[in-house]
Write a protein that holds these residues in place. Structure first.
Motif, short mmCIF file in Angstrom:
data_model
loop_
_atom_site.label_atom_id
_atom_site.label_comp_id
_atom_site.label_asym_id
_atom_site.label_seq_id
_atom_site.Cartn_x
_atom_site.Cartn_y
_atom_site.Cartn_z
N LEU A 138 36.19 23.73 37.37
CA LEU A 138 36.24 24.45 36.10
C LEU A 138 35.45 25.75 36.24
N VAL A 139 35.87 26.79 35.47
CA VAL A 139 35.17 28.07 35.46
C VAL A 139 34.64 28.35 34.06
N LEU A 140 33.34 28.67 33.97
CA LEU A 140 32.72 29.15 32.73
C LEU A 140 32.63 30.66 32.85
N LEU A 141 33.41 31.36 32.04
CA LEU A 141 33.60 32.79 32.24
C LEU A 141 33.17 33.60 31.03
N ASP A 142 32.14 34.42 31.21
CA ASP A 142 31.74 35.35 30.15
C ASP A 142 32.80 36.44 30.04
N VAL A 143 33.03 36.92 28.84
CA VAL A 143 34.06 37.94 28.64
C VAL A 143 33.53 39.33 28.98
N SER A 144 32.33 39.67 28.52
CA SER A 144 31.76 41.01 28.75
C SER A 144 30.97 41.00 30.05
N PRO A 157 29.96 43.22 33.85
CA PRO A 157 29.97 44.50 34.56
C PRO A 157 31.00 44.49 35.69
N ARG A 158 31.46 45.67 36.07
CA ARG A 158 32.35 45.92 37.20
C ARG A 158 33.79 45.46 36.96
N LEU A 159 33.98 44.32 36.30
CA LEU A 159 35.33 43.86 35.98
C LEU A 159 35.25 42.94 34.78
N ASP A 160 35.99 43.26 33.73
CA ASP A 160 35.97 42.47 32.50
C ASP A 160 36.41 41.04 32.75
N GLY A 161 35.81 40.11 32.00
CA GLY A 161 36.13 38.70 32.16
C GLY A 161 37.60 38.38 31.95
#
Length: 225
Positions: free
Chosen positions: A47-53, A55-59
């Motif tokens: 599973l991936v816990l992914l922040d939306v904001s 740096p370098r590439l948007d979530g």
């Protein structure tokens, strides 16, 4: 279960990593979108816990690239954006769930386990897996001859990987990748220790871990003596 946490706020990431590790998960952490995109192309996660904001590439772009590659790993978005349009956009992009900051660790764990159960059921076609005396329930816990099997998180990771590939060879490297995080100071050879421990706990049942020379290990079912 091995998770990837993508979060650019170091304090929050350390807190989440510690909390989830205490719950039995192995957690890798990266702090920006480019790093996340790279690691998702080379490592396997439950599973991936992914922040939306980020740096370098948007979530959301990380998520779009993930789905474009055909990777079906469950993704739980973490964000401070609470507008309905933001939630809808994330879900339409391919996210499996959405959690707005701030949140309680109990809710995060519940959502993670729910997504893992759903993912496992979709892969296996059933909520529980049985193999001889061994049963893996939809919460990720093992029963041996209908009694709870006490396992450490890493022992459980090893046995879960073998259970999911039962009857087929599983290499030491495959077990290592599912048991240890990128930050762990361990080598693939250390898997042998956990194989030894799990073998002892399966002793007396009709399930055993067989060493396949040059191939790795296999979970096999056989008649009890």
């Amino acid at each position: 279960m091995r998770l990837l946490l993508v979060e650019d706020t170091a304090e929050l990431a350390c807190w989440l990593q510690k909390a989830l590790t205490q719950k039995g998960f192995a957690v890798d952490w990266v702090a920006d979108g480019i790093a996340a995109d790279h690691v998702l192309q080379s490592e396997q996660y439950a599973l991936v816990l992914l922040d939306v904001s980020l740096p370098r590439l948007d979530g959301l772009e990380v998520l779009a690239r993930l789905r474009k590659r055909g990777q079906a790993v469950p993704v739980l978005l973490l964000t401070a954006r609470s507008a309905l349009s933001d939630r809808v956009r994330g879900l339409n992009q391919g996210a499996d769930d959405y959690l707005t900051k701030p949140f309680e660790p109990e809710e995060l764990e519940a959502r993670i386990r729910a997504l893992l159960r759903r993912s496992q059921a979709e892969r296996q076609g059933a909520q529980t897996q049985t193999f001889g005396d061994l049963l893996l329930d939809n919460e990720g816990y093992f029963l041996l001859a209908e009694k709870p099997l006490a396992l450490t998180p890493r022992e459980a990771s090893v046995l879960t990987t073998l259970m999911q590939r039962r009857g087929r060879p599983t290499s030491r490297q495959q077990l290592y990748e599912q048991t240890f995080t990128l930050a762990d100071e361990a080598s693939p050879e250390s898997i042998e220790l956990y194989i030894h421990r799990v073998r002892k706990k399966l002793s007396g049942s009709n399930v055993s871990i067989v060493t396949l020379r040059g191939l790795g290990y296999s979970l096999e079912c056989h008649p009890c003596d």
